[in-house]
Design a protein around this motif. Structure first.
Motif, short mmCIF file in Angstrom:
data_model
loop_
_atom_site.label_atom_id
_atom_site.label_comp_id
_atom_site.label_asym_id
_atom_site.label_seq_id
_atom_site.Cartn_x
_atom_site.Cartn_y
_atom_site.Cartn_z
N THR A 270 37.80 -6.93 24.15
CA THR A 270 37.62 -5.49 23.85
C THR A 270 38.85 -4.82 24.61
O THR A 270 38.80 -4.59 25.82
CB THR A 270 36.46 -4.85 24.05
N TYR B 253 42.44 -5.39 28.29
CA TYR B 253 41.30 -5.70 27.63
C TYR B 253 40.40 -6.36 28.45
O TYR B 253 40.44 -6.64 29.69
CB TYR B 253 41.70 -6.76 26.54
N ASN C 231 37.44 -7.91 19.43
CA ASN C 231 36.13 -7.47 20.06
C ASN C 231 34.84 -8.49 19.41
O ASN C 231 33.70 -8.43 20.28
CB ASN C 231 35.54 -6.05 19.99
#
Length: 616
Positions: free
Chosen positions: A374, A389, A104
């Motif tokens: 993320t 994600y 991330n």
């Protein structure tokens, strides 16, 4: 020239003397080179908002109908030391495996971050997170030893790279700063009465002052000074009549502050002299750290107890440090996993090796690192793992044969719904310690030389430590040796406070909130104030001497460690960790959280275990 806040842009003073301007720096670097970014780093803007939306705001992300864009053998969630090690171990067993590593942040390495600066054409390198290899000769098992060997890391090399005699040869020693808010006046005392374990210096300067002379300068009463000297002398047993086991049991359930005040009979101002010294290791003040834990680290007051000495691991010198700290390890892993990202093969040449970030996520490579991504969902489905994600605000999906979650334990219950209640609760117990590592580039370090200090402990200040960077020279990089040269000052801050009856996890949650609300300008104000107050008597002026600032904010920093003051055997410890890291079908769990402490060797050991779980 006076430099005001308006002269700062993301931590860099915009003056000719500062070297390259930000625009020139950008032109001089590849199109993407995060280590050279300044300002607020660590958990930077863009790295946490998606997860906060998922975990705190319960936002629902739409991804179920998205097509699977790619297929891999392994997807790793988290590009820190543990995640990259998992990719390494997996690739060792399956050389042709296709691996995707999702992280991330805008840089790989997790907490092992590198900070770079340029001043008057000179490159200055420092660490922004994970600092050093702790006691590798005593603590490391075969998996981390083997990984380091395969990467080309020779532990003995640090014995010549780290100049342990530099600061003592200049007459510099440790010092202690007493702020006026607690002690009535600002006082920097040259010298430290403590005999610290795992020290990084080879010897004390020949003109080192006596313990009595050092304590005489403390801004406390004469009675308190005598109490401190009695603590260090250790001639009295404060727990007479108790067996060794009874003494250990007592120390495990008594905070060091209570041990000083209630057991030894010391004053509050004596306890304040130690209050924040434990922050850097535990993220807690001495009112929340078991006395037995600080006995292990060489704190005073225990000699008269006549019980077993400190852990042998703390006897190793604290010298196993690259110029960029442990950031060198993820750099070596990435370089080995993705050919063409950077040249070289050794622990020396990685220090100055140029990294091409444009090649991290190259479709032609079998291993890819995808940053700014993320993960929001991981699930076992039809004997494969499906991973969703978010990147640049857009959701994506990939699938793989296996997955390793090398991310924070507390995140996993939010991204993996199929966990049992027991595992979910065990994972949620790992509330991470907030901590902030700041690198301040100064034009010279004459002020510290004038004050005869290299490392300042400030147990009641915002920054509990201010230190000259470690003098490590490797691979063509030469650490500053003359006080007239530019230097990085390393500042550490933990948002700790007297516990007021709060347990460790609650203190950490409060501290996390404090760090997330602070802006770069807030940090800059505290940096300037603390440095002017500590170093001003030596001739330091923040408006003149600071060239650049990088604040590495780790709101979720160290892994949670069992604390005998607050944790009973049934709510944390090895059994809870075993439940937390259980492999669920084709998904295994790694990271230091799974090992129970924020150490590099735990990150590597847990990566090794996770891969073995998947493949055996």
């Amino acid at each position: 020239m006076t430099i005001t806040r308006r002269d700062f842009l993301n931590g860099m003073a915009l003056t000719v003397a500062a070297g390259l301007s930000p625009a020139q720096q950008l032109a001089a670097q590849p199109s993407r080179y995060p280590p050279a970014l300044m300002g607020l780093r660590g958990h930077h803007a863009g790295s946490f908002e998606t997860m906060h939306a998922l975990a705190r705001e319960k936002k629902k992300f739409e991804f179920a109908r998205l097509p699977f864009e790619e297929t891999y053998d392994l997807v790793v969630v988290g590009g820190g030391i543990s995640g990259l090690s998992a990719a390494w171990f997996y690739k060792r067993e399956k050389p042709n495996a296709r691996i995707l590593i999702l992280d991330n942040h805008d840089d790989f390495g997790g907490h092992a971050k590198r900070n770079e600066f340029t001043l008057d054409g000179r490159r200055i390198i420092g660490y922004g997170g994970s600092q050093s290899l702790q006691s590798p000769n005593s603590l490391y098992k075969e998996p981390p030893k083997r990984l380091l060997r395969e990467l080309g890391v020779d532990i003995k090399r640090f014995e010549t790279a780290f100049d342990r005699s530099l600061y003592p040869s200049l007459g510099l020693s440790r010092g202690i700063f007493f702020p006026k808010e607690t002690f009535g006046r600002d006082v920097l005392v040259q010298g430290d009465p403590s005999n610290l374990e795992a020290d990084e210096t080879a010897k004390r300067p020949e003109n080192t002052r006596s313990r009595e002379a050092i304590v005489a300068d403390f801004p406390i009463s004469e009675a308190s000074k005598k109490q401190i000297l009695d603590l260090y002398a250790g001639t009295r047993d404060p727990l007479p009549g108790k067996s060794a086991k009874q003494k250990r049991d007592f120390l495990e359930k008594t905070s060091y502050r209570d041990f000083l005040i209630k057991t030894w009979g010391c004053s509050e101002e004596v306890a304040n002299c130690f209050q924040g010294r434990s922050l850097g290791f535990f993220g807690l003040g001495i009112d929340s750290v078991p006395a037995d834990d600080l006995r292990d680290l060489g704190y005073p007051g225990f000699a008269g107890l006549k019980i077993q000495g400190a852990n042998a691991a703390w006897k190793e010198p604290y010298i196993y440090h690259f110029p960029d700290g442990n950031a060198a390890l993820p750099r070596m892993l990435v370089r080995a996993l993705i050919p063409g990202v950077a040249p070289g093969t050794t622990m020396d040449d990685v220090v100055l090796a140029p990294f091409d970030y444009s090649k991290l996520d190259d479709a032609s490579q079998r291993v890819r690192v995808r940053l700014d991504s993320t993960v929001i969902d991981v699930r076992n489905e039809d004997d494969e793992v499906q991973v969703a994600y978010v990147r640049n605000g857009t959701a994506h999906r990939v699938k793989a044969q296996h997955a390793v979650l090398a991310c924070f334990h507390m995140v996993i219950p939010h991204i993996m719904k199929e966990l049992s209640d027991d595992q979910r609760q065990a994972l949620a117990k790992n509330i991470k310690t907030p901590i902030c590592y700041t690198n301040v580039l100064v034009r010279d370090w004459k002020a510290l030389a004038n004050l005869k200090v290299s490392n300042i402990s400030a147990p009641m200040s915002f920054h509990h430590q201010v230190a000259l960077d470690f003098p490590v020279s490797m691979g063509g990089y030469n650490a500053p040796r003359n006080p007239s040269e530019p230097m990085l000052l390393h500042l550490a801050h933990v948002p700790g406070a007297p516990n007021k009856g709060l347990d460790a996890r609650t203190q950490f949650r409060i501290g996390q909130g404090k760090l997330f609300t602070m802006t770069f300008a807030d940090f800059e104000d505290r940096i300037r104030e603390d440095l002017d107050r500590m170093l001003g008597p030596g001739g330091f002026s923040s408006s003149r001497d600071i060239a650049a600032i990088t604040v590495n904010r780790w709101s979720h920093g160290y892994s949670y460690v069992e604390n005998s003051l607050f944790d009973q055997e049934d709510n944390y410890g090895s059994e809870v960790l075993e439940v937390a890291r259980e492999t669920v079908e084709n998904v295994a769990i790694a990271n230091t959280d799974a090992g129970g402490d924020a150490w590099v060797h735990f990150a590597i050991e847990q990566a090794d275990r996770a891969v073995k779980d998947l493949l055996t």
